[in-house]
Write an enzyme that holds these catalytic residues in place. Structure first.
Site, PDB file in Angstrom:
ATOM      1  N   GLN A   1      11.335   0.075  -5.093  1.00 40.34           N
ATOM      2  CA  GLN A   1      10.188  -0.052  -6.002  1.00 40.34           C
ATOM      3  C   GLN A   1      10.605  -0.160  -7.459  1.00 40.34           C
ATOM      4  OE1 GLN A   1       6.989   2.911  -4.470  1.00 40.34           O
ATOM      5  NE2 GLN A   1       8.881   3.371  -3.431  1.00 40.34           N
ATOM      6  N   ARG A   2      11.796   0.347  -7.790  1.00 42.08           N
ATOM      7  CA  ARG A   2      12.267   0.252  -9.181  1.00 42.08           C
ATOM      8  C   ARG A   2      12.992  -1.056  -9.437  1.00 42.08           C
ATOM      9  NH1 ARG A   2      11.794   4.797 -11.947  1.00 42.08           N
ATOM     10  NH2 ARG A   2      11.817   6.792 -10.865  1.00 42.08           N
TER      11      ARG A   2
ATOM     12  N   LEU B   1       2.050 -25.841  -6.937  1.00 48.10           N
ATOM     13  CA  LEU B   1       2.601 -24.537  -6.534  1.00 48.10           C
ATOM     14  C   LEU B   1       1.928 -23.434  -7.348  1.00 48.10           C
ATOM     15  CD1 LEU B   1       4.802 -23.081  -8.647  1.00 48.10           C
ATOM     16  CD2 LEU B   1       6.179 -25.009  -7.978  1.00 48.10           C
ATOM     17  N   GLN B   2       1.308 -23.817  -8.475  1.00 46.14           N
ATOM     18  CA  GLN B   2       0.624 -22.810  -9.300  1.00 46.14           C
ATOM     19  C   GLN B   2      -0.675 -22.323  -8.665  1.00 46.14           C
ATOM     20  OE1 GLN B   2       1.020 -24.272 -13.707  1.00 46.14           O
ATOM     21  NE2 GLN B   2       1.435 -25.975 -12.351  1.00 46.14           N
TER      22      GLN B   2
ATOM     23  N   ARG C   1       5.961   3.577  13.381  1.00 47.11           N
ATOM     24  CA  ARG C   1       7.215   3.553  12.616  1.00 47.11           C
ATOM     25  C   ARG C   1       6.966   4.041  11.202  1.00 47.11           C
ATOM     26  NH1 ARG C   1      10.648   0.335  16.114  1.00 47.11           N
ATOM     27  NH2 ARG C   1       9.656   0.977  18.061  1.00 47.11           N
TER      28      ARG C   1
ATOM     29  N   ASP D   1       5.456   5.021 -12.093  1.00 48.90           N
ATOM     30  CA  ASP D   1       4.377   5.829 -11.484  1.00 48.90           C
ATOM     31  C   ASP D   1       3.024   5.679 -12.168  1.00 48.90           C
ATOM     32  OD1 ASP D   1       6.212   6.856  -9.794  1.00 48.90           O
ATOM     33  OD2 ASP D   1       6.457   8.768 -10.820  1.00 48.90           O
TER      34      ASP D   1
ATOM     35  N   SER E   1       7.554   3.797 -16.920  1.00 48.48           N
ATOM     36  CA  SER E   1       7.540   4.654 -15.737  1.00 48.48           C
ATOM     37  C   SER E   1       6.774   3.920 -14.656  1.00 48.48           C
ATOM     38  CB  SER E   1       6.814   5.961 -16.075  1.00 48.48           C
ATOM     39  OG  SER E   1       6.078   6.414 -14.976  1.00 48.48           O
TER      40      SER E   1
ATOM     41  N   GLU F   1      -0.863 -29.590 -19.334  1.00 53.66           N
ATOM     42  CA  GLU F   1      -1.082 -30.967 -18.854  1.00 53.66           C
ATOM     43  C   GLU F   1      -1.977 -31.839 -19.749  1.00 53.66           C
ATOM     44  OE1 GLU F   1      -2.804 -30.706 -14.929  1.00 53.66           O
ATOM     45  OE2 GLU F   1      -4.382 -29.345 -15.552  1.00 53.66           O
TER      46      GLU F   1
ATOM     47  N   ARG G   1       1.609  -2.248  16.266  1.00 53.17           N
ATOM     48  CA  ARG G   1       2.179  -0.971  15.815  1.00 53.17           C
ATOM     49  C   ARG G   1       1.349  -0.313  14.722  1.00 53.17           C
ATOM     50  NH1 ARG G   1       8.313  -2.960  15.939  1.00 53.17           N
ATOM     51  NH2 ARG G   1       8.772  -2.214  18.031  1.00 53.17           N
TER      52      ARG G   1
END
EC number: 2.7.1.11
Length: 787
Positions: A307-308, A668-669, A299, A173, A171, A635, A208
């Site tokens: 979200q799912r 990139l890690q 807005r 939530d 779930s 590594e 905004r």
């Protein structure tokens, strides 16, 4: 002697491989879908097959159970291949009216008995799990009825007289009481934070205000954690409606933030938000209010089913895999007398909770909210929900100045950059200011401290730092012993009584050097804390370092893409090198999250025989429909068996069967925006560390100065199991391997069993630790769990 050891291990393995012989178990997903359900289905299926049981997949949730026929299919090992990275549920989920009636459940019982299934694993929300429990209690009666109708014989009814069920909570939530995290919650937070980060940039351009509506009809968890992780200006959750007259207060606060130079406001609202009288507060009402009173360009963004969706986060993949494995163990050990349980995670340990106790407390929360007992509702949600709520209120808005304390604290980053460092600096600075301390930040680690690169900061100087990756203060690997005199000078000059060091192994080693130099310099007899922040997760005194969650997600996303490329080419094996120094955490957890065939690490020594076995394993795999392989290598896992060596070995041995490619993930890690977990974790560690330092400073303050030289005045703050603990650096010295920069004992090594089992290796699970049954009551929910 080794021979007898192996013999007993082989015996144990045989015992386990036969434990499920003759059992049939089925798995279904029900209710709203959640990212990570596929990883759970995969783990339940493979663990079931591993222990010798027959496994069935039930398609379309309870509807498929009632309809039967083609909806119930026997699964094999490959049925669940290449699904761990997919969102949603591949076996489908449906809301089912029929199952809520007795005749529907009668059909379901008949369909299960036809296949000889008496073990059911249900992955879904509280409704789905309650349904499963009703089904289990009625089972005997349903079979009697089927015998009466002549649909099954007496013998059949006797053979299958008892139904075992186990639940996994899926779930987004996180609304199920008693469980720390439900499947899909972390991924949903990832989606929300991606949107907030994107909206922040456009809101700043146009000055905004954005009102963001997130899911959570009855539970404000997603709204609360995303507000905490984004530093939102205002938050509405169903568990704690705002005081009457909130409209004035909110508008006043939004106006204040703008007058201090902020170009945007973010307001987060849970879809179930209500006021003190139970009347719904809608996002449009909030928007109109801001426009009318303040005239801000405002807005609304309603996040909805985004979200799912999407791919599950690393946390959800690992969580679901662990819970799926444990669910099968729980079914194997179930008897007619054990209550139906849900499998959950407590810290990093599997636990089993009685299903109906959890459902009861979940209902109590709703009842408390309906009866406007809001304080109680928050407490029933559990201690970590309450902590989140209190910390959000503490950090969101600057309170009127308290009187100044006499203390000043300096914060620095040491080692390599790690995501979440900035979140920890932000919360530490703000809580320090709330406590009345003078807060300094230092650029470039211990080197910067020695050169006096230090300045005082205010509340607003750290605004907007939460979502920034890397280290805003700048960080260096320099250790104090190279510049001790100058560090002491700076500490004296700025009269610093507290030092907070956020960083990796060097941060811990550096503070240890400062403590050991206390004999020479009185100035170092001050309070020091280390917040472990490194992608390698190799600092002693904590189970998790800040930044390791972000790094695992980054490595996982890369491996998902590499796997996709391999699937296209056919018969290709990728050897992927990860960072981590000597610590194999990153490659092991990434390996579980992407379904790797092997992960080589320094902590688990391997020989040429192991490499040969792995090559043979991959050769066998190429004969099936899955013609691709993924091997991870940390590594520094072996001095001689380098990535290049593995590539040559695999290429030569696999000649004509598969070809090989190398991929070194590299830096990139270390990069990218911090994950919701790291933002939240950094925020909480910053808060806890400052509160701890404040207490220690008061204790050590005598005759107008701070003097602290006890072991407990310099600690690593971390998470153990799931409590926040403070470990003196001098005591941690005993449990540290300094040559390899590792703690001597590491909890995550037991995850390697799961990695191998899910990759289809014949291994013994004697080391596997099964979850204990724990009770869920009002009292257990109020226990301080740290997070």
């Amino acid at each position: 002697m080794a021979g007898t050891g192996l013999a007993s291990e082989a015996l144990e393995l045989e015992k386990l491989r036969m434990a499920g012989a003759g059992l049939a178990l089925a798995v279904l997903t029900s209710g709203g879908d959640a990212q990570g359900m596929n990883a759970a289905v995969r783990a339940v299926t493979r663990m079931g097959l591993y222990v010798g049981a027959k496994v069935f997949l039930i398609y379309e949730g309870y509807e498929g159970l009632v309809e039967g026929g083609e909806n119930i299919k026997q699964a094999n090992w490959l049925s669940v291949s290449n699904i761990i990275q997919l969102g949603g549920t591949i076996i489908g989920s449906a809301r089912c009216k029929a199952f809520t009636t007795r005749e529907g459940r009668l059909k379901a019982a008949y369909n299960l008995v036809q296949h000889g299934i008496t073990n059911l694993c249900v992955i879904g929300g509280d409704g789905s799990l309650t349904g499963a429990n009703i089904f289990r209690t009625e089972w005997g009666g349903l079979l009697e009825e089927l015998v009466g109708e002549g649909k099954i014989t007496d013998e059949v009814a006797k053979t299958y007289c008892h139904l075992n069920i186990v639940g996994l909570v899926g779930s987004i939530d996180n609304d199920f009481c008693g469980t720390d995290m439900t499947i899909g919650t972390d991924s949903a937070l990832h989606r929300i934070m991606e949107v907030i980060d994107a909206i922040t940039t456009t809101a700043q351009s146009h000055q905004r205000t954005f009102v963001l509506e997130v899911m959570g009809r009855h539970c404000g968890y997603l709204a609360l954690v995303s507000a905490l992780a984004s530093g939102a200006d205002w938050l509405f959750i169903p568990e704690s409606p705002p005081e009457d007259g909130w409209e004035d207060l909110m508008c006043e606060r939004l106006g204040e933030t703008r007058s201090r130079g902020s170009r945007l406001n973010i307001i987060i609202i849970a879809e179930g938000a209500i006021d003190r009288n139970g009347k719904s507060i809608t996002s449009n009402y909030v928007k109109d209010l801001v426009v009318k009173r303040l005239g801000f360009d405002t807005r609304v963004t309603v996040l909805g089913h985004v979200q799912r969706g999407g791919t599950p986060s690393a946390f959800d993949r690992v969580l679901s895999s662990k819970m799926g494995m444990e669910a099968v163990m729980a079914l194997l050990e179930a008897t007619p007398d054990t209550p139906a349980c849900v499998v959950s995670l407590s810290g990093n340990q599997s636990v089993r909770l009685p299903l109906m106790e959890c459902v009861q407390v979940t209902k109590d929360v709703q009842k408390a909210m309906d009866e406007k007992r809001f304080e109680e509702a928050i407490q029933l949600r559990g201690r970590s929900f309450e902590n989140n709520w209190n910390i959000y209120k503490l950090l969101a808005h600057q309170k009127p100045k308290q009187e100044k304390s006499n203390f000043s604290i300096a914060i620095l980053n040491v080692g390599a950059p790690a995501a979440g460092m900035n979140a920890a600096v932000r919360s530490a600075v703000r809580v320090g200011i709330c406590q009345g301390h003078t807060m300094y930040v230092v650029n470039d680690g211990f080197e910067g401290l020695s050169k006096g690169q230090i300045q005082e900061v205010g509340w607003h100087d750290v605004a907007g730092w939460l979502g920034r990756g890397g280290s805003m203060l700048g960080t260096k690997r320099t250790l104090p012993k190279t510049c001790m005199e100058n560090i002491v000078d700076t500490i004296r000059k700025f009269n610093i009584q507290g030092l907070m060091v956020i960083g990796g192994f060097e941060a811990y080693e550096g503070v240890l050097q400062l403590v050991e130099a206390r004999g020479q310099y009185d100035e170092l007899c001050i309070i020091m804390s280390v917040i472990p922040a490194t992608i390698s997760n190799n600092v002693p005194g904590t189970d998790f370092s800040l930044g390791s969650d972000t790094a695992v997600n980054a490595a996982m996303e890369s491996c998902d893409r590499i796997k996709q490329s391999a699937s296209g080419t056919k018969r290709r094996v990728f050897i992927v090198e990860t960072m981590g120094g000597y610590c194999g955490y990153l490659s092991t957890v990434t390996g579980i999250a992407v379904g790797a065939d092997a992960a080589y690490v320094y902590e688990e020594p391997f020989t040429i025989h192991d490499l040969k076995a792995n090559v043979e394993h991959l050769t066998d795999k190429m004969k099936t429909d899955i013609q691709r392989g993924l091997v991870l290598r940390n590594e520094k896992c072996h001095e001689h068996y380098t990535t290049e060596f593995l590539y040559n070995l695999y290429s030569s041995e696999g000649k004509g069967i598969f070809d090989c490619r190398i991929n070194v993930l590299g830096h990139l890690q270390q990069g990218g925006a911090p994950t919701p977990f790291d933002r939240n974790y950094g925020t909480k560690l910053g808060v806890k560390a400052i509160l701890w330092m404040s207490d220690k400073l008061k204790e050590a303050y005598r005759k107008g100065r701070v003097f602290a030289n006890g072991a407990e005045s310099a600690c690593v703050i971390g998470l153990k199991r799931k409590t926040v603990s403070f470990s003196p650096v001098t005591e941690l010295k005993k449990v540290t391997d300094f040559e390899h920069r590792l703690p001597k004992e590491q909890w995550w090594l037991n995850l390697r069993l799961m990695l191998k089992m899910l990759a289809h290796y014949q291994i013994s699970l004697t080391e596997y630790v099964t979850g204990k049954m724990e009770h869920v009551t009002r009292r257990t929910l109020s226990i301080e769990k740290g997070f």
